[in-house]
Design a protein around this motif. Structure first.
Motif, PDB file in Angstrom:
ATOM      1  N   MET A   1       8.062   2.000   3.650  1.00  0.00           N
ATOM      2  CA  MET A   1       7.491   3.337   3.515  1.00  0.00           C
ATOM      3  C   MET A   1       6.771   3.768   4.785  1.00  0.00           C
ATOM      4  O   MET A   1       6.882   4.917   5.220  1.00  0.00           O
ATOM      5  N   ASP A   2       6.018   2.867   5.392  1.00  0.00           N
ATOM      6  CA  ASP A   2       5.304   3.212   6.621  1.00  0.00           C
ATOM      7  C   ASP A   2       6.279   3.521   7.762  1.00  0.00           C
ATOM      8  O   ASP A   2       5.993   4.345   8.630  1.00  0.00           O
ATOM      9  N   HIS A   3       7.423   2.862   7.745  1.00  0.00           N
ATOM     10  CA  HIS A   3       8.410   3.064   8.809  1.00  0.00           C
ATOM     11  C   HIS A   3       9.195   4.356   8.622  1.00  0.00           C
ATOM     12  O   HIS A   3       9.376   5.133   9.570  1.00  0.00           O
ATOM     13  N   TYR A   4       9.642   4.614   7.385  1.00  0.00           N
ATOM     14  CA  TYR A   4      10.524   5.755   7.141  1.00  0.00           C
ATOM     15  C   TYR A   4       9.806   6.990   6.596  1.00  0.00           C
ATOM     16  O   TYR A   4      10.282   8.109   6.761  1.00  0.00           O
TER      17      TYR A   4
ATOM     18  N   GLU B   1      -4.554   6.728   0.317  1.00  0.00           N
ATOM     19  CA  GLU B   1      -3.927   7.355  -0.846  1.00  0.00           C
ATOM     20  C   GLU B   1      -4.223   6.605  -2.143  1.00  0.00           C
ATOM     21  O   GLU B   1      -4.009   7.133  -3.227  1.00  0.00           O
ATOM     22  N   SER B   2      -4.694   5.375  -2.032  1.00  0.00           N
ATOM     23  CA  SER B   2      -4.958   4.575  -3.229  1.00  0.00           C
ATOM     24  C   SER B   2      -6.336   4.875  -3.768  1.00  0.00           C
ATOM     25  O   SER B   2      -7.334   4.848  -3.043  1.00  0.00           O
TER      26      SER B   2
ATOM     27  N   ALA C   1       0.318  10.795   5.989  1.00  0.00           N
ATOM     28  CA  ALA C   1      -0.500  11.736   6.762  1.00  0.00           C
ATOM     29  C   ALA C   1      -1.908  11.839   6.192  1.00  0.00           C
ATOM     30  O   ALA C   1      -2.732  12.608   6.689  1.00  0.00           O
ATOM     31  N   THR C   2      -2.201  11.078   5.150  1.00  0.00           N
ATOM     32  CA  THR C   2      -3.507  11.154   4.507  1.00  0.00           C
ATOM     33  C   THR C   2      -4.575  10.523   5.394  1.00  0.00           C
ATOM     34  O   THR C   2      -4.394   9.419   5.916  1.00  0.00           O
TER      35      THR C   2
ATOM     36  N   ASN D   1       2.311   6.959   0.523  1.00  0.00           N
ATOM     37  CA  ASN D   1       2.577   7.788   1.701  1.00  0.00           C
ATOM     38  C   ASN D   1       3.069   9.184   1.326  1.00  0.00           C
ATOM     39  O   ASN D   1       3.964   9.750   1.959  1.00  0.00           O
ATOM     40  N   GLY D   2       2.481   9.725   0.265  1.00  0.00           N
ATOM     41  CA  GLY D   2       2.809  11.069  -0.156  1.00  0.00           C
ATOM     42  C   GLY D   2       4.057  11.181  -1.006  1.00  0.00           C
ATOM     43  O   GLY D   2       4.390  12.273  -1.478  1.00  0.00           O
ATOM     44  N   GLN D   3       4.761  10.081  -1.216  1.00  0.00           N
ATOM     45  CA  GLN D   3       5.991  10.083  -2.008  1.00  0.00           C
ATOM     46  C   GLN D   3       5.715   9.502  -3.395  1.00  0.00           C
ATOM     47  O   GLN D   3       5.026   8.493  -3.535  1.00  0.00           O
ATOM     48  N   ARG D   4       6.274  10.155  -4.436  1.00  0.00           N
ATOM     49  CA  ARG D   4       6.187   9.570  -5.769  1.00  0.00           C
ATOM     50  C   ARG D   4       7.165   8.407  -5.858  1.00  0.00           C
ATOM     51  O   ARG D   4       8.343   8.526  -5.490  1.00  0.00           O
ATOM     52  N   VAL D   5       6.673   7.272  -6.347  1.00  0.00           N
ATOM     53  CA  VAL D   5       7.496   6.065  -6.454  1.00  0.00           C
ATOM     54  C   VAL D   5       7.484   5.588  -7.899  1.00  0.00           C
ATOM     55  O   VAL D   5       6.422   5.440  -8.509  1.00  0.00           O
TER      56      VAL D   5
END
Length: 523
Positions: free
Chosen positions: A376-379, A461-462, A383-384, A327-331
Protein backbone atom coordinates in the motif's frame (compact mmCIF):
# COMPACT_ATOMS: atom_id res chain seq x y z
CA UNK A 1 -5.67 -19.78 17.93
CA UNK A 2 -6.12 -18.45 21.49
CA UNK A 3 -2.56 -17.30 21.99
CA UNK A 4 -2.45 -16.19 18.38
CA UNK A 5 -5.38 -13.90 19.04
CA UNK A 6 -3.64 -12.22 21.95
CA UNK A 7 -0.71 -11.69 19.61
CA UNK A 8 -3.22 -10.17 17.20
CA UNK A 9 -4.18 -7.60 19.83
CA UNK A 10 -0.51 -6.68 19.91
CA UNK A 11 -0.42 -6.56 16.12
CA UNK A 12 -3.49 -4.31 16.08
CA UNK A 13 -1.70 -1.75 18.20
CA UNK A 14 1.77 -2.21 16.73
CA UNK A 15 0.71 -2.40 13.10
CA UNK A 16 -2.42 -0.31 13.56
CA UNK A 17 -4.99 -3.00 12.82
CA UNK A 18 -3.80 -4.11 9.38
CA UNK A 19 -0.86 -1.86 8.72
CA UNK A 20 2.81 -2.08 9.56
CA UNK A 21 5.83 0.16 9.95
CA UNK A 22 7.30 1.35 6.67
CA UNK A 23 10.63 -0.42 6.08
CA UNK A 24 11.57 1.40 2.90
CA UNK A 25 10.30 4.61 1.28
CA UNK A 26 7.66 4.73 -1.40
CA UNK A 27 8.96 5.47 -4.86
CA UNK A 28 6.52 8.11 -6.04
CA UNK A 29 3.02 9.45 -5.57
CA UNK A 30 2.09 7.88 -8.90
CA UNK A 31 3.51 4.44 -8.10
CA UNK A 32 0.08 2.83 -8.57
CA UNK A 33 0.80 3.02 -12.29
CA UNK A 34 3.41 0.33 -11.62
CA UNK A 35 0.61 -2.19 -11.20
CA UNK A 36 0.33 -2.14 -14.97
CA UNK A 37 3.89 -3.43 -15.23
CA UNK A 38 4.15 -7.08 -14.09
CA UNK A 39 7.95 -6.91 -14.06
CA UNK A 40 7.90 -3.98 -11.65
CA UNK A 41 5.36 -5.77 -9.43
CA UNK A 42 7.55 -8.87 -9.38
CA UNK A 43 10.61 -6.82 -8.48
CA UNK A 44 8.72 -5.18 -5.64
CA UNK A 45 7.55 -8.47 -4.12
CA UNK A 46 10.89 -10.17 -4.69
CA UNK A 47 12.61 -7.55 -2.57
CA UNK A 48 9.94 -7.34 0.11
CA UNK A 49 9.56 -11.12 0.49
CA UNK A 50 13.29 -11.80 0.53
CA UNK A 51 13.79 -9.39 3.43
CA UNK A 52 10.77 -10.61 5.38
CA UNK A 53 11.45 -14.33 4.92
CA UNK A 54 15.06 -13.93 5.96
CA UNK A 55 14.20 -11.86 9.04
CA UNK A 56 11.53 -14.32 10.27
CA UNK A 57 13.09 -17.60 9.13
CA UNK A 58 10.27 -18.46 6.75
CA UNK A 59 11.13 -21.36 4.40
CA UNK A 60 8.29 -20.86 1.94
CA UNK A 61 5.57 -18.44 0.87
CA UNK A 62 3.17 -17.60 -1.92
CA UNK A 63 1.94 -14.21 -3.17
CA UNK A 64 -0.91 -13.68 -5.63
CA UNK A 65 -2.23 -10.36 -6.94
CA UNK A 66 -5.30 -9.74 -9.09
CA UNK A 67 -6.42 -6.59 -10.87
CA UNK A 68 -9.45 -5.82 -13.05
CA UNK A 69 -10.57 -9.44 -13.18
CA UNK A 70 -7.16 -10.84 -14.19
CA UNK A 71 -4.24 -12.46 -12.40
CA UNK A 72 -1.57 -9.79 -12.35
CA UNK A 73 1.08 -11.69 -10.41
CA UNK A 74 1.40 -15.08 -8.73
CA UNK A 75 4.65 -16.50 -7.46
CA UNK A 76 6.02 -19.00 -4.99
CA UNK A 77 9.00 -18.19 -2.79
CA UNK A 78 11.35 -20.63 -1.12
CA UNK A 79 10.47 -24.20 -0.26
CA UNK A 80 7.32 -26.15 0.48
CA UNK A 81 9.48 -29.04 1.70
CA UNK A 82 12.99 -28.28 2.95
CA UNK A 83 14.04 -31.90 3.27
CA UNK A 84 13.31 -32.64 -0.38
CA UNK A 85 14.06 -29.10 -1.59
CA UNK A 86 10.60 -28.86 -3.17
CA UNK A 87 10.00 -25.30 -4.35
CA UNK A 88 6.70 -23.50 -3.74
CA UNK A 89 4.55 -23.60 -6.87
CA UNK A 90 1.62 -21.12 -6.81
CA UNK A 91 -0.38 -23.45 -9.07
CA UNK A 92 0.14 -26.63 -7.04
CA UNK A 93 1.40 -25.95 -3.51
CA UNK A 94 -1.38 -25.81 -0.93
CA UNK A 95 -1.04 -23.67 2.18
CA UNK A 96 -3.23 -23.89 5.29
CA UNK A 97 -5.12 -20.58 5.17
CA UNK A 98 -6.35 -20.53 8.77
CA UNK A 99 -9.19 -18.10 9.43
CA UNK A 100 -9.27 -16.86 5.85
CA UNK A 101 -11.54 -19.91 5.64
CA UNK A 102 -14.24 -17.91 7.41
CA UNK A 103 -14.82 -15.91 4.23
CA UNK A 104 -16.06 -19.06 2.52
CA UNK A 105 -18.50 -19.74 5.35
CA UNK A 106 -19.74 -16.16 5.16
CA UNK A 107 -20.14 -16.45 1.39
CA UNK A 108 -22.16 -19.65 1.87
CA UNK A 109 -24.44 -17.92 4.37
CA UNK A 110 -25.05 -15.08 1.93
CA UNK A 111 -25.83 -17.53 -0.87
CA UNK A 112 -28.56 -19.19 1.22
CA UNK A 113 -29.88 -15.83 2.41
CA UNK A 114 -30.14 -14.74 -1.23
CA UNK A 115 -32.21 -17.85 -1.92
CA UNK A 116 -34.56 -17.04 0.96
CA UNK A 117 -33.45 -20.10 2.94
CA UNK A 118 -31.82 -18.08 5.74
CA UNK A 119 -32.95 -14.96 7.57
CA UNK A 120 -29.90 -13.02 8.72
CA UNK A 121 -31.94 -11.39 11.50
CA UNK A 122 -33.55 -14.56 12.89
CA UNK A 123 -32.59 -16.25 16.17
CA UNK A 124 -29.91 -18.81 15.26
CA UNK A 125 -31.72 -21.34 17.45
CA UNK A 126 -34.34 -21.42 14.68
CA UNK A 127 -31.89 -23.41 12.55
CA UNK A 128 -30.17 -25.59 15.17
CA UNK A 129 -30.80 -29.07 16.58
CA UNK A 130 -29.53 -27.90 19.98
CA UNK A 131 -30.03 -24.66 21.87
CA UNK A 132 -27.73 -21.74 22.53
CA UNK A 133 -28.65 -20.62 26.09
CA UNK A 134 -30.91 -17.59 26.49
CA UNK A 135 -28.52 -15.57 28.64
CA UNK A 136 -29.64 -12.17 27.39
CA UNK A 137 -33.03 -10.94 26.18
CA UNK A 138 -31.58 -10.36 22.71
CA UNK A 139 -31.27 -13.39 20.44
CA UNK A 140 -28.05 -14.15 18.56
CA UNK A 141 -28.48 -13.73 14.80
CA UNK A 142 -26.44 -14.68 11.76
CA UNK A 143 -25.49 -11.02 11.43
CA UNK A 144 -23.94 -11.29 14.90
CA UNK A 145 -22.03 -14.42 13.88
CA UNK A 146 -20.72 -12.78 10.71
CA UNK A 147 -19.47 -9.73 12.65
CA UNK A 148 -18.13 -11.54 15.74
CA UNK A 149 -20.63 -9.71 17.93
CA UNK A 150 -22.54 -12.68 19.34
CA UNK A 151 -21.02 -12.01 22.77
CA UNK A 152 -19.39 -15.44 23.26
CA UNK A 153 -16.38 -15.86 25.51
CA UNK A 154 -13.30 -17.41 23.93
CA UNK A 155 -12.50 -21.12 24.21
CA UNK A 156 -9.19 -22.59 23.08
CA UNK A 157 -9.74 -26.13 24.34
CA UNK A 158 -9.84 -28.68 21.49
CA UNK A 159 -9.35 -25.97 18.88
CA UNK A 160 -6.47 -27.95 17.41
CA UNK A 161 -5.77 -31.68 17.39
CA UNK A 162 -2.83 -33.67 16.02
CA UNK A 163 -4.64 -36.99 15.49
CA UNK A 164 -7.61 -37.63 13.22
CA UNK A 165 -9.13 -40.09 15.68
CA UNK A 166 -9.45 -37.30 18.26
CA UNK A 167 -11.69 -35.25 15.99
CA UNK A 168 -15.41 -34.82 16.56
CA UNK A 169 -17.97 -34.09 13.87
CA UNK A 170 -18.84 -30.41 13.50
CA UNK A 171 -22.18 -30.93 15.23
CA UNK A 172 -20.60 -32.84 18.12
CA UNK A 173 -17.97 -30.17 18.62
CA UNK A 174 -20.52 -27.35 18.68
CA UNK A 175 -22.83 -29.17 21.09
CA UNK A 176 -20.06 -30.02 23.56
CA UNK A 177 -18.16 -26.70 23.46
CA UNK A 178 -20.89 -24.07 23.85
CA UNK A 179 -19.11 -20.99 25.22
CA UNK A 180 -20.61 -18.76 27.89
CA UNK A 181 -22.43 -15.69 26.62
CA UNK A 182 -20.74 -12.76 28.31
CA UNK A 183 -21.87 -9.72 26.29
CA UNK A 184 -25.26 -8.81 24.83
CA UNK A 185 -25.36 -9.51 21.07
CA UNK A 186 -24.32 -6.59 18.92
CA UNK A 187 -22.58 -4.64 21.69
CA UNK A 188 -18.89 -5.56 21.42
CA UNK A 189 -16.66 -7.26 18.90
CA UNK A 190 -15.11 -10.40 20.38
CA UNK A 191 -13.62 -12.59 17.66
CA UNK A 192 -15.11 -16.08 17.82
CA UNK A 193 -14.06 -19.29 16.08
CA UNK A 194 -17.10 -20.94 17.64
CA UNK A 195 -19.42 -18.35 16.12
CA UNK A 196 -17.96 -18.80 12.64
CA UNK A 197 -18.25 -22.59 12.90
CA UNK A 198 -21.83 -22.22 14.15
CA UNK A 199 -22.72 -20.22 11.03
CA UNK A 200 -21.23 -22.98 8.87
CA UNK A 201 -23.22 -25.60 10.79
CA UNK A 202 -26.38 -23.65 9.99
CA UNK A 203 -25.35 -23.88 6.32
CA UNK A 204 -25.17 -27.65 6.81
CA UNK A 205 -28.57 -27.82 8.50
CA UNK A 206 -30.38 -25.72 5.92
CA UNK A 207 -28.70 -27.07 2.77
CA UNK A 208 -28.74 -30.71 3.84
CA UNK A 209 -25.07 -31.08 2.83
CA UNK A 210 -21.95 -31.37 5.00
CA UNK A 211 -20.18 -28.03 4.92
CA UNK A 212 -17.24 -29.50 2.99
CA UNK A 213 -19.61 -30.72 0.27
CA UNK A 214 -21.61 -27.50 0.22
CA UNK A 215 -18.51 -25.38 -0.38
CA UNK A 216 -17.18 -27.84 -2.97
CA UNK A 217 -20.46 -27.76 -4.91
CA UNK A 218 -21.36 -24.08 -4.59
CA UNK A 219 -18.02 -22.22 -4.42
CA UNK A 220 -14.99 -24.34 -5.37
CA UNK A 221 -16.42 -26.07 -8.44
CA UNK A 222 -18.15 -23.00 -9.96
CA UNK A 223 -14.93 -21.01 -9.56
CA UNK A 224 -12.70 -23.81 -10.84
CA UNK A 225 -10.85 -24.08 -7.53
CA UNK A 226 -9.59 -27.63 -8.02
CA UNK A 227 -6.75 -27.22 -5.52
CA UNK A 228 -8.78 -26.18 -2.47
CA UNK A 229 -10.37 -28.24 0.29
CA UNK A 230 -11.72 -28.07 3.84
CA UNK A 231 -11.18 -31.81 4.35
CA UNK A 232 -8.88 -33.03 7.13
CA UNK A 233 -6.69 -34.83 6.21
CA UNK A 234 -6.57 -33.72 2.60
CA UNK A 235 -7.98 -35.99 -0.11
CA UNK A 236 -5.41 -38.37 -1.60
CA UNK A 237 -5.03 -36.43 -4.86
CA UNK A 238 -4.01 -33.27 -2.98
CA UNK A 239 -1.95 -34.62 -0.09
CA UNK A 240 1.30 -34.64 -2.05
CA UNK A 241 0.95 -30.94 -2.85
CA UNK A 242 0.47 -29.71 0.73
CA UNK A 243 3.31 -27.57 2.03
CA UNK A 244 4.98 -28.64 5.24
CA UNK A 245 4.96 -26.20 8.14
CA UNK A 246 8.07 -25.31 10.13
CA UNK A 247 9.35 -23.83 13.35
CA UNK A 248 12.85 -22.36 13.62
CA UNK A 249 14.46 -23.47 16.88
CA UNK A 250 18.11 -23.12 17.96
CA UNK A 251 19.28 -22.43 14.45
CA UNK A 252 17.44 -25.23 12.67
CA UNK A 253 14.06 -25.84 11.07
CA UNK A 254 11.73 -28.35 12.72
CA UNK A 255 8.92 -29.78 10.56
CA UNK A 256 5.52 -29.76 12.23
CA UNK A 257 2.65 -32.22 12.06
CA UNK A 258 -0.65 -31.76 10.23
CA UNK A 259 -2.92 -29.53 12.30
CA UNK A 260 -6.52 -30.68 12.62
CA UNK A 261 -8.91 -27.81 13.37
CA UNK A 262 -11.76 -28.83 15.70
CA UNK A 263 -14.39 -26.30 14.50
CA UNK A 264 -13.08 -26.91 11.01
CA UNK A 265 -15.05 -24.35 8.92
CA UNK A 266 -13.34 -21.66 11.01
CA UNK A 267 -9.84 -22.57 9.86
CA UNK A 268 -9.21 -25.85 8.00
CA UNK A 269 -8.98 -24.49 4.44
CA UNK A 270 -6.00 -25.69 2.37
CA UNK A 271 -5.58 -23.78 -0.90
CA UNK A 272 -3.11 -22.67 -3.53
CA UNK A 273 -2.29 -19.07 -4.30
CA UNK A 274 -3.61 -19.57 -7.83
CA UNK A 275 -6.98 -20.87 -6.66
CA UNK A 276 -7.34 -18.00 -4.24
CA UNK A 277 -7.08 -15.54 -7.14
CA UNK A 278 -10.40 -16.89 -8.44
CA UNK A 279 -12.13 -16.27 -5.11
CA UNK A 280 -10.70 -12.74 -4.91
CA UNK A 281 -11.78 -11.90 -8.46
CA UNK A 282 -15.30 -13.16 -7.77
CA UNK A 283 -15.67 -10.86 -4.78
CA UNK A 284 -14.07 -7.88 -6.51
CA UNK A 285 -16.54 -8.34 -9.38
CA UNK A 286 -19.56 -8.53 -7.08
CA UNK A 287 -19.95 -12.29 -7.19
CA UNK A 288 -18.89 -12.92 -10.79
CA UNK A 289 -15.94 -14.93 -12.06
CA UNK A 290 -15.80 -15.13 -15.86
CA UNK A 291 -19.29 -16.41 -16.75
CA UNK A 292 -20.07 -17.77 -13.28
CA UNK A 293 -22.03 -15.88 -10.62
CA UNK A 294 -21.60 -17.32 -7.10
CA UNK A 295 -23.53 -14.40 -5.57
CA UNK A 296 -25.94 -11.95 -7.14
CA UNK A 297 -24.56 -8.45 -7.52
CA UNK A 298 -26.98 -7.21 -4.84
CA UNK A 299 -25.95 -9.91 -2.38
CA UNK A 300 -22.25 -9.32 -3.00
CA UNK A 301 -22.63 -5.57 -2.45
CA UNK A 302 -24.54 -6.26 0.74
CA UNK A 303 -21.81 -8.65 1.91
CA UNK A 304 -19.16 -5.98 1.32
CA UNK A 305 -21.08 -3.20 3.05
CA UNK A 306 -20.30 -2.05 6.58
CA UNK A 307 -22.49 -3.94 9.06
CA UNK A 308 -20.98 -3.25 12.50
CA UNK A 309 -18.96 -0.38 13.97
CA UNK A 310 -17.91 0.18 17.54
CA UNK A 311 -18.17 3.89 16.85
CA UNK A 312 -19.17 5.97 13.80
CA UNK A 313 -15.63 7.36 13.71
CA UNK A 314 -14.14 3.89 13.22
CA UNK A 315 -14.30 1.29 10.49
CA UNK A 316 -15.54 -2.16 11.46
CA UNK A 317 -17.01 -5.34 10.00
CA UNK A 318 -18.77 -6.13 6.77
CA UNK A 319 -20.47 -9.54 6.39
CA UNK A 320 -17.47 -11.71 7.29
CA UNK A 321 -14.87 -9.25 5.98
CA UNK A 322 -12.90 -6.85 8.15
CA UNK A 323 -13.33 -3.32 6.81
CA UNK A 324 -10.54 -0.79 7.29
CA UNK A 325 -8.94 2.27 5.76
CA UNK A 326 -5.30 2.02 4.72
CA UNK A 327 -3.64 4.98 3.03
CA UNK A 328 -7.03 6.41 2.17
CA UNK A 329 -8.23 3.20 0.50
CA UNK A 330 -11.06 1.04 1.84
CA UNK A 331 -9.75 -2.50 2.36
CA UNK A 332 -11.81 -5.64 2.91
CA UNK A 333 -9.68 -8.33 4.46
CA UNK A 334 -9.27 -11.39 6.61
CA UNK A 335 -6.11 -12.89 8.04
CA UNK A 336 -5.66 -16.44 9.26
CA UNK A 337 -3.33 -18.38 11.53
CA UNK A 338 -2.65 -21.93 12.49
CA UNK A 339 0.48 -22.52 14.58
CA UNK A 340 2.54 -23.26 11.47
CA UNK A 341 0.85 -21.27 8.69
CA UNK A 342 -0.13 -17.61 8.44
CA UNK A 343 -2.13 -15.95 5.68
CA UNK A 344 -3.83 -12.75 4.66
CA UNK A 345 -6.39 -11.88 1.97
CA UNK A 346 -6.82 -8.19 1.13
CA UNK A 347 -9.23 -6.59 -1.34
CA UNK A 348 -9.19 -2.94 -2.44
CA UNK A 349 -12.66 -2.70 -4.03
CA UNK A 350 -12.36 0.81 -5.46
CA UNK A 351 -9.13 -0.19 -7.24
CA UNK A 352 -10.38 -3.68 -8.22
CA UNK A 353 -7.20 -5.13 -6.71
CA UNK A 354 -6.72 -8.14 -4.46
CA UNK A 355 -3.67 -9.60 -2.69
CA UNK A 356 -3.22 -13.01 -1.05
CA UNK A 357 -0.13 -13.90 0.97
CA UNK A 358 0.60 -17.13 2.86
CA UNK A 359 3.67 -18.46 4.69
CA UNK A 360 4.64 -21.83 6.16
CA UNK A 361 6.49 -20.95 9.38
CA UNK A 362 5.61 -20.20 12.99
CA UNK A 363 7.26 -16.79 12.90
CA UNK A 364 5.31 -15.58 9.88
CA UNK A 365 2.33 -14.46 11.96
CA UNK A 366 2.58 -10.78 11.00
CA UNK A 367 4.17 -11.20 7.57
CA UNK A 368 1.01 -10.76 5.49
CA UNK A 369 0.18 -7.51 7.30
CA UNK A 370 3.69 -6.17 6.87
CA UNK A 371 3.94 -7.06 3.19
CA UNK A 372 0.50 -5.67 2.40
CA UNK A 373 1.29 -2.39 4.17
CA UNK A 374 4.50 -2.13 2.13
CA UNK A 375 2.39 -2.78 -0.97
CA UNK A 376 0.00 0.00 0.00
CA UNK A 377 2.79 2.45 0.83
CA UNK A 378 4.45 1.70 -2.51
CA UNK A 379 1.41 1.80 -4.80
CA UNK A 380 -1.10 3.92 -2.83
CA UNK A 381 0.89 6.27 -0.56
CA UNK A 382 -0.90 7.99 2.29
CA UNK A 383 -1.47 11.72 2.32
CA UNK A 384 -2.78 11.86 5.89
CA UNK A 385 -0.75 14.08 8.19
CA UNK A 386 -0.06 13.05 11.79
CA UNK A 387 -1.17 15.03 14.82
CA UNK A 388 1.54 15.31 17.45
CA UNK A 389 -0.01 17.49 20.15
CA UNK A 390 -3.28 16.85 22.00
CA UNK A 391 -5.98 19.48 22.34
CA UNK A 392 -5.86 22.04 25.12
CA UNK A 393 -8.66 20.38 27.10
CA UNK A 394 -7.14 16.87 26.99
CA UNK A 395 -6.00 17.09 30.61
CA UNK A 396 -9.63 17.28 31.75
CA UNK A 397 -10.30 13.81 30.32
CA UNK A 398 -7.02 11.96 30.43
CA UNK A 399 -7.73 10.18 33.73
CA UNK A 400 -10.69 8.44 32.07
CA UNK A 401 -8.38 6.64 29.67
CA UNK A 402 -5.57 5.47 31.94
CA UNK A 403 -5.52 1.95 33.32
CA UNK A 404 -5.46 -1.69 32.25
CA UNK A 405 -7.59 -3.32 29.55
CA UNK A 406 -8.29 -6.93 28.62
CA UNK A 407 -9.56 -8.25 25.27
CA UNK A 408 -13.30 -8.79 25.04
CA UNK A 409 -12.19 -11.96 23.32
CA UNK A 410 -11.13 -13.65 26.54
CA UNK A 411 -12.30 -16.54 28.65
CA UNK A 412 -14.35 -15.60 31.71
CA UNK A 413 -15.62 -18.90 33.11
CA UNK A 414 -12.93 -21.60 32.87
CA UNK A 415 -9.25 -22.07 33.69
CA UNK A 416 -8.39 -20.42 30.38
CA UNK A 417 -9.06 -17.01 31.90
CA UNK A 418 -5.59 -17.30 33.45
CA UNK A 419 -4.13 -16.82 29.99
CA UNK A 420 -4.77 -13.07 30.03
CA UNK A 421 -4.66 -12.47 33.78
CA UNK A 422 -1.10 -11.16 33.90
CA UNK A 423 -0.82 -9.68 30.41
CA UNK A 424 -3.12 -6.66 30.11
CA UNK A 425 -2.89 -3.78 27.69
CA UNK A 426 -1.83 -0.83 29.83
CA UNK A 427 -2.51 2.82 29.06
CA UNK A 428 -0.27 5.45 30.62
CA UNK A 429 0.45 9.13 30.06
CA UNK A 430 3.74 10.40 28.66
CA UNK A 431 5.38 13.65 29.71
CA UNK A 432 4.39 15.32 26.45
CA UNK A 433 0.69 14.56 26.87
CA UNK A 434 0.46 11.49 24.66
CA UNK A 435 -1.01 8.16 25.63
CA UNK A 436 1.41 5.26 25.84
CA UNK A 437 -0.39 2.01 24.97
CA UNK A 438 1.62 -1.09 25.88
CA UNK A 439 0.82 -4.69 24.95
CA UNK A 440 3.26 -7.57 25.51
CA UNK A 441 6.08 -5.11 26.13
CA UNK A 442 5.56 -3.10 22.93
CA UNK A 443 4.50 0.52 23.32
CA UNK A 444 2.75 2.77 20.82
CA UNK A 445 1.98 6.47 21.19
CA UNK A 446 -1.41 7.98 20.49
CA UNK A 447 -2.68 11.57 20.44
CA UNK A 448 -6.24 12.73 21.07
CA UNK A 449 -7.64 14.47 17.99
CA UNK A 450 -11.13 15.00 19.43
CA UNK A 451 -12.70 13.92 22.73
CA UNK A 452 -12.25 10.17 23.08
CA UNK A 453 -10.78 9.72 19.57
CA UNK A 454 -7.06 9.00 19.23
CA UNK A 455 -4.67 8.78 16.30
CA UNK A 456 -1.58 6.57 16.36
CA UNK A 457 1.62 8.56 15.88
CA UNK A 458 3.25 6.00 13.57
CA UNK A 459 0.14 5.54 11.41
CA UNK A 460 -2.08 8.63 11.31
CA UNK A 461 -5.02 6.92 9.61
CA UNK A 462 -5.35 4.38 12.42
CA UNK A 463 -7.74 5.43 15.13
CA UNK A 464 -8.73 4.26 18.58
CA UNK A 465 -11.75 5.28 20.61
CA UNK A 466 -12.19 5.29 24.38
CA UNK A 467 -15.82 5.00 25.44
CA UNK A 468 -17.81 4.53 28.63
CA UNK A 469 -21.25 2.90 28.60
CA UNK A 470 -24.32 3.80 30.64
CA UNK A 471 -23.17 1.55 33.49
CA UNK A 472 -19.81 3.24 33.74
CA UNK A 473 -17.80 0.46 32.06
CA UNK A 474 -14.94 1.84 29.95
CA UNK A 475 -13.67 0.33 26.70
CA UNK A 476 -10.78 0.78 24.29
CA UNK A 477 -12.18 0.25 20.80
CA UNK A 478 -10.39 -0.32 17.52
CA UNK A 479 -11.35 -0.75 13.89
CA UNK A 480 -12.80 -4.22 13.35
CA UNK A 481 -14.09 -6.38 16.21
CA UNK A 482 -11.26 -5.82 18.65
CA UNK A 483 -12.66 -4.35 21.83
CA UNK A 484 -10.72 -4.14 25.08
CA UNK A 485 -12.49 -3.84 28.42
CA UNK A 486 -11.09 -1.66 31.20
CA UNK A 487 -10.64 -3.52 34.45
CA UNK A 488 -11.36 -2.10 37.92
CA UNK A 489 -8.52 -1.83 40.45
CA UNK A 490 -9.20 -5.29 41.86
CA UNK A 491 -8.86 -6.77 38.37
CA UNK A 492 -5.46 -5.25 37.59
CA UNK A 493 -2.37 -7.37 37.09
CA UNK A 494 -0.69 -5.73 40.09
CA UNK A 495 -3.57 -6.78 42.35
CA UNK A 496 -3.57 -10.35 40.98
CA UNK A 497 0.18 -10.56 41.48
CA UNK A 498 -0.24 -9.35 45.03
CA UNK A 499 -2.88 -12.00 45.69
CA UNK A 500 -0.80 -14.70 44.00
CA UNK A 501 2.22 -13.66 46.02
CA UNK A 502 0.36 -13.48 49.30
CA UNK A 503 1.76 -9.99 49.62
CA UNK A 504 5.33 -11.20 49.06
CA UNK A 505 6.92 -9.24 46.23
CA UNK A 506 9.65 -11.88 45.92
CA UNK A 507 7.29 -14.21 44.07
CA UNK A 508 5.95 -11.66 41.60
CA UNK A 509 8.46 -13.06 39.14
CA UNK A 510 6.96 -16.53 39.65
CA UNK A 511 3.52 -15.21 38.68
CA UNK A 512 4.94 -13.81 35.45
CA UNK A 513 6.74 -17.09 34.80
CA UNK A 514 3.54 -19.05 35.41
CA UNK A 515 1.51 -16.85 33.06
CA UNK A 516 4.17 -17.15 30.36
CA UNK A 517 4.27 -20.93 30.73
CA UNK A 518 0.49 -21.11 30.39
CA UNK A 519 0.65 -19.06 27.21
CA UNK A 520 3.42 -21.23 25.81
CA UNK A 521 1.46 -24.36 26.66
CA UNK A 522 -1.50 -23.18 24.60
CA UNK A 523 0.71 -22.25 21.66
Amino acid sequence: MTRLFHKTILIVLVLAVTGAPVFFPTHSASAAAGLGNPAEVEAFFDGAMAAEMSARHIPGAVVSVVQDGQVLFSKGYGFADLENQTSVDPQRTLFRAGSVAKLFGATAVMQLAEQGKLDLDADVNTYLDFKIPTTFPQAITLKNLLTHTAGFEDIGQDLFKLKAEEMQTLGQYLKTHIPARVFPPGKLGAYSNYGAALAAYIVERVSGLPFTEYVEKNIFTPLGMSHATFLQPLPADLQGDLSSGYNFVSGEYIKGSFEFVGPYPAGSLSVTGADMTRFMIAHLQNGRYEQTQILSEASAKQMHSLLFQHDPRLEGMAYGFFSSKINGQRVLSHTGDTFLFHSGLFLIPEQNVGVFISTNAVRGEITSGIIFKLFMDHYYPSATQPVSTPGADFSARMALYLGEYYPARSNFSTFEKLLTLFNPTSVHLSRNGRLLITTYGVTNQAVEVEPGLFQLINKPESRLVFKTDDLGQAYLLTNQPFALVKTPWYGTSAFHKLVAAGGDASVFGFSDWLADCLLRRVA
